[in-house]
Enzyme design. Structure first.
Site, short mmCIF file in Angstrom:
data_model
loop_
_atom_site.label_atom_id
_atom_site.label_comp_id
_atom_site.label_asym_id
_atom_site.label_seq_id
_atom_site.Cartn_x
_atom_site.Cartn_y
_atom_site.Cartn_z
CE LYS A 116 -100.57 -22.11 -56.13
NZ LYS A 116 -101.34 -23.18 -55.50
NE ARG A 293 -99.58 -27.32 -46.64
CZ ARG A 293 -98.30 -27.20 -46.92
NH1 ARG A 293 -97.43 -27.21 -45.93
NH2 ARG A 293 -97.87 -27.08 -48.16
#
Length: 455
Positions: A116, A293
């Protein structure tokens, strides 16, 4: 096109991928644990192979066993679905070594956007707005206190390698920070093997807005509109819809353009989601993270855009160009998804596995689909995520979609185990939800206390 692909997952997403592959003329291989030998995805696939005992670490997370299954069955590609190994760059690298195509982004991009802190830095350099916060990983409470004092409270502590709501804490004051930091660090280390944190200013009240993107190997990137995922409990999504009532035409252009720009900046290939926090008061939005994804909530984007995201994933992995250009995507109507879980909302959402004695799935009418791997007589195992179905509806407008969802949930009947169907029906019928008047705090702070008070 691939002749055969292996699905490295279970449950409704495995069934969803098997059906998409079959419509493309591709044979499928299902993997299963010993606990899943009677699962629907095992019955539907052309071949099935057991990869280990019930525990996920011994089966659905067992990279060697999964790769051996792919080699033994002659599968040319692996679709990871979501969860399990879907964002594991080591597994992607192993697939590449074995000359098996991973249906998703490269390991390099996955690593880049899975961290992140690195993702925030890359987005900042690409011109995508990010929330004020720490510039690097934070390891100690002293560092955390200094950064929090600089950016101001309230803040959010987040696991650098996190996901799925793990390793996240809201902190309103310096007194709360030390115990919250220690708890979040311990949870992150246990969940991801990495206790590093980062800190960002909390945007509240806020909407959780995400944009579905698709990118191919030729450098084409498009978006399929935004989804509103603000109805959450403990940072876990409960209900999603597209488009968002909080996003007008001008803001939609800005936020979807930022998502495409983010994907282009990292050379993204396959399906992905750029997640933003929208400050409704100012109209400003900020990058949160990228999910590399397919998402649980992808069907709402499929309904409003008319694009089959799973089929596009397979085509992209095969080296093909996107089947549609941005100008070919025309958004129509409104879509809503409710996640149906085997859990008891009245007892802190405790999991409720068990045998399904009888089952009626809502059906009939235009614009209604149920993604599920349930059937009467099937026993929901206690080892995995509690989600057992997704109800997705599409209407000409939001009101029609809301009414269609109410009708579907009223018809949905599962005997033998406790589910959250009635909870979802009350949520979709709440006046605030019907009015579109909610934010990320609504479910936990307003709806749940009233819901639990009813008994």
């Amino acid at each position: 096109m691939f002749n055969k692909i292996l699905i490295a997952n279970r449950g409704e997403i495995a069934v969803r991928i098997i059906r998409a592959a079959r419509e493309l003329g591709i044979e499928t291989v299902a993997i299963y644990s010993e606990a899943d030998k009677d699962a629907l995805h095992v019955a539907l696939a052309d071949e099935a192979i057991c990869v280990g005992p019930a525990r996920a670490t011994d089966s659905y997370l067992n990279m060697n066993n999964i790769l051996e299954a792919a080699i033994a069955t002659g599968a040319q590609a692996i679709h990871p679905g979501f969860g399990f190994l879907s964002e594991n760059s080591k597994f992607v690298g192993l697939c590449e070594e074995m000359n098996i195509k991973f249906i998703g982004p490269s390991a390099e991009v996955m690593d880049s956007m899975g961290d992140k802190i690195n993702a925030r830095d890359r987005m900042r350099k690409a011109g995508v707005p990010v929330t004020p916060g720490s510039e690097g990983e934070v390891y100690t409470t002293d560092e955390a206190l200094a950064i929090a004092n600089e950016i101001g409270y309230p803040i959010m502590l987040k696991a650098s390698a996190g996901g799925g709501g793990k390793g996240i804490r809201k902190v309103s004051s310096a007194e709360e920070l030390i115990p919250a930091f220690e708890a979040a660090t311990a949870e992150a280390k246990a969940s991801f093997g990495n206790g590093a944190m980062f800190i960002e200013r909390m945007i509240y009240p806020a909407r959780h807005i995400e944009v579905q993107i698709l990118g191919d190997s030729q450098g084409n990137v498009i978006h399929l509109g935004e989804r509103d995922c603000s109805l959450q409990r403990n940072n876990q999504k409960v209900l999603e819809e597209s488009p968002s009532v909080a996003v007008g035409a001008s803001l939609r252009e800005k936020i979807t353009s930022a998502a495409v720009m983010a994907a282009e900046a990292v050379g993204y290939e396959n399906a992905g989601t750029i997640e933003f926090l929208l400050d409704e008061a100012s109209g400003n939005f900020y990058f949160m993270e990228m999910n590399t994804r397919v998402q649980v909530e992808h069907p709402v984007s499929e309904f409003v855009s008319g694009v089959d995201i799973v089929k596009e994933q397979i085509r992209i992995a095969n080296g093909e160009e996107l089947s549609v250009k941005q100008e070919d995507v025309h958004f129509k109507g409104h879509a809503i998804e409710c996640r149906i879980n085997a859990e008891n909302p009245k007892f802190n959402f405790a999991p409720s596995p068990g045998k399904i004695q009888s089952l009626y799935l809502p059906s009939g009418g235009v614009g209604l689909r149920v993604d599920s791997a349930m059937y009467a007589g099937y026993t929901i195992p206690p080892y995995y995520d509690s989600m057992i179905a997704k109800v997705i509806v599409h209407g000409e407008n939001r009101f029609e979609a809301l009414m269609k969802m109410q009708r579907a949930l009223m018809e949905f009947d599962v005997e033998g185990l406790t589910t959250n169907i009635d909870f979802q029906l009350e949520l979709i019928s709440d006046p605030h939800v019907i009015a579109g008047d909610y934010n990320t705090g609504f479910l936990g702070e307003t709806f749940l206390p009233e819901y639990l008070k009813e008994d």
